[in-house]
Design an enzyme around this catalytic site. Structure first.
Site, PDB file in Angstrom:
ATOM      1  N   LEU A 108      -2.357   3.167  -4.126  1.00 45.56           N
ATOM      2  CA  LEU A 108      -3.474   2.537  -4.835  1.00 45.56           C
ATOM      3  C   LEU A 108      -3.479   1.053  -4.500  1.00 45.56           C
ATOM      4  O   LEU A 108      -2.448   0.379  -4.617  1.00 45.56           O
ATOM      5  CB  LEU A 108      -3.323   2.731  -6.344  1.00 45.56           C
ATOM      6  CG  LEU A 108      -4.366   2.044  -7.231  1.00 45.56           C
ATOM      7  CD1 LEU A 108      -5.773   2.586  -6.954  1.00 45.56           C
ATOM      8  CD2 LEU A 108      -4.016   2.224  -8.711  1.00 45.56           C
ATOM      9  N   VAL A 139       1.949   0.864  -4.435  1.00 49.45           N
ATOM     10  CA  VAL A 139       0.888  -0.116  -4.635  1.00 49.45           C
ATOM     11  C   VAL A 139       0.646  -0.815  -3.303  1.00 49.45           C
ATOM     12  O   VAL A 139       1.589  -1.271  -2.653  1.00 49.45           O
ATOM     13  CB  VAL A 139       1.267  -1.129  -5.724  1.00 49.45           C
ATOM     14  CG1 VAL A 139       0.134  -2.136  -5.917  1.00 49.45           C
ATOM     15  CG2 VAL A 139       1.569  -0.417  -7.036  1.00 49.45           C
ATOM     16  N   LYS A 140      -0.616  -0.884  -2.901  1.00 52.16           N
ATOM     17  CA  LYS A 140      -0.950  -1.475  -1.604  1.00 52.16           C
ATOM     18  C   LYS A 140      -1.184  -2.981  -1.738  1.00 52.16           C
ATOM     19  O   LYS A 140      -1.966  -3.431  -2.576  1.00 52.16           O
ATOM     20  CB  LYS A 140      -2.187  -0.796  -1.014  1.00 52.16           C
ATOM     21  CG  LYS A 140      -1.956   0.662  -0.673  1.00 52.16           C
ATOM     22  CD  LYS A 140      -3.187   1.331  -0.104  1.00 52.16           C
ATOM     23  CE  LYS A 140      -3.363   1.052   1.356  1.00 52.16           C
ATOM     24  NZ  LYS A 140      -4.449   1.863   1.952  1.00 52.16           N
ATOM     25  N   VAL A 141      -0.492  -3.718  -0.883  1.00 47.41           N
ATOM     26  CA  VAL A 141      -0.590  -5.173  -0.843  1.00 47.41           C
ATOM     27  C   VAL A 141      -0.922  -5.572   0.590  1.00 47.41           C
ATOM     28  O   VAL A 141      -0.264  -5.108   1.532  1.00 47.41           O
ATOM     29  CB  VAL A 141       0.736  -5.833  -1.289  1.00 47.41           C
ATOM     30  CG1 VAL A 141       0.685  -7.343  -1.082  1.00 47.41           C
ATOM     31  CG2 VAL A 141       1.039  -5.486  -2.745  1.00 47.41           C
TER      32      VAL A 141
END
Length: 378
Positions: A108, A139-141
């Site tokens: 996400l 978690v996408k960064v």
């Protein structure tokens, strides 16, 4: 054997670059896991924009959410998106357990509006991590200058991170350093580094799309013909050589002794954009041990039908890959300049997708407030 399942034999994990509620509710995701050996799912703002903004699949859920009280647009988006993420994570839980937490992840993305703000990205990622409440979430960064220190902070606080919008091998090395630094921080704080997973997502076809345009404008048809469609794969080959070197060095060995897992390279943007190229070109060229490949549905179907599997091909002809990149440089085209532009353009593309998605949600919300069912699109 199913050609997609052959990737697993080669040591590569297959993930799906697509998410929609019906994929989960109608059992298609589970079917892909069983039939194709699917081991994970990635999402991004563009995927959610198409799923939520351009279909009626979410109209009922939105109406139900709004039934008792009005919510603002970001809250509606997160209600819908997090619902899908949790449901997909639960389907993937079996893979997560079977692979001892190596696979089985759903990703996400942090808001692209925050891509250039380290502290805001960290706060957003921690909030999403807590809201989804699934250990098989990533978690996408983005690999922006502000995103890289966020990777270290989040890893050090026990969050699984998928680094996105990564194009440059030089930036990739910074990403690996951030991951290892985060693990070292976590270990010093008494945390369990064995519970952390991460992937570094190198985008491939977007590089070729940008480079091919430059080549076509050179006026040198011979050089263009020799280099078109080759730069993305060459760049990926060099990234993989760095992966092997970085994750066999003494610094990593100390972390591995504590149970840390390598941050695998994930090949993203694997759908072919140019119809002149074979539709399975990128997947075929990027098969490598201890890597992940995420593919859109059309590419998955194509590879299942006529893909060719060559184990370890990513390690073949690295010398040729270096020669291809040197030839590009001799044409006066800077790969570093293009990759910098692609990061900025990727952030903007995802922000534009968020804009469109929020606009679609706003229209549906407005219609519900007026007492009518929301239309599909204006």
């Amino acid at each position: 054997m199913n050609k997609l399942k052959q990737l697993e034999v080669c040591g590569q994990s297959l993930w799906l670059d697509y998410l929609m509620r019906s994929l989960i509710e109608k059992g298609a995701l589970l079917t892909m896991i069983e039939r194709d050996g699917l081991k994970g799912v990635t999402s991004n703002p563009s995927i959610f924009e198409r799923a939520i903004g351009e279909t009626d699949e979410y109209a009922g859920a939105l109406e139900q959410f709004q039934a008792h009280s009005d919510h603002d647009i970001p809250a509606i988006y997160e209600y819908l998106a997090i619902g899908d993420i949790r449901a997909a994570a639960d389907v993937l839980r079996l893979v997560y357990d079977q692979t001892q937490h190596r696979d089985g992840y759903i990703s996400l993305e942090c808001s692209p509006y925050l891509a250039n703000d380290t502290e805001a990205t960290v706060a957003e990622a921690l909030r999403l991590w807590a809201a989804v409440e699934r250990s098989n979430l990533m978690v996408k960064v983005p690999a922006t200058p502000a995103g890289i220190p966020a990777i270290r902070q989040l890893t050090g606080r026990g969050v699984n991170v998928n680094i996105t919008l990564l194009f440059s091998v030089n930036v990739y090395e910074q990403v690996v350093d951030a991951y290892m630094s985060g693990l070292e921080d976590l270990a010093r704080a008494g945390g369990d580094v064995s519970k952390i997973s991460s992937v570094a997502s190198i985008f491939v076809s977007r590089i070729d799309t940008a480079i091919d345009k430059r080549l076509d404008n050179l006026g040198n048809k011979r050089a263009a013909g020799q280099l078109r469609g080759k730069i993305g794969i060459a760049n990926a080959k060099l990234a993989y050589t760095r992966y092997k070197a970085l994750f066999s060095a003494p610094r990593w060995q100390l972390l591995a002794a504590l149970g840390a897992k390598t941050q695998r390279l994930l090949w993203a943007s694997t759908g072919v954009k140019d119809p002149a190229y074979k539709d399975t070109m990128y997947v075929e060229a990027l098969i490598g041990f201890d890597t992940v490949v995420t593919v859109p549905p059309a590419t998955m179907d194509a590879f299942r039908d006529h893909g060719e599997v060559t184990s370890g091909i990513i390690e073949q002809d690295v010398k040729g890959a270096r020669a291809v990149l040197a030839a590009l440089d001799r044409q006066g085209i800077s790969l570093n300049e293009i990759t910098d532009e692609l990061v900025k353009g990727g952030v903007q593309q995802f922000a534009d997708a968020f804009d469109k998605l929020f606009g679609a949600i706003a229209r549906r919300r407005h219609t519900l407030l007026k007492g009518d069912r929301a239309p599909l699109k204006e």
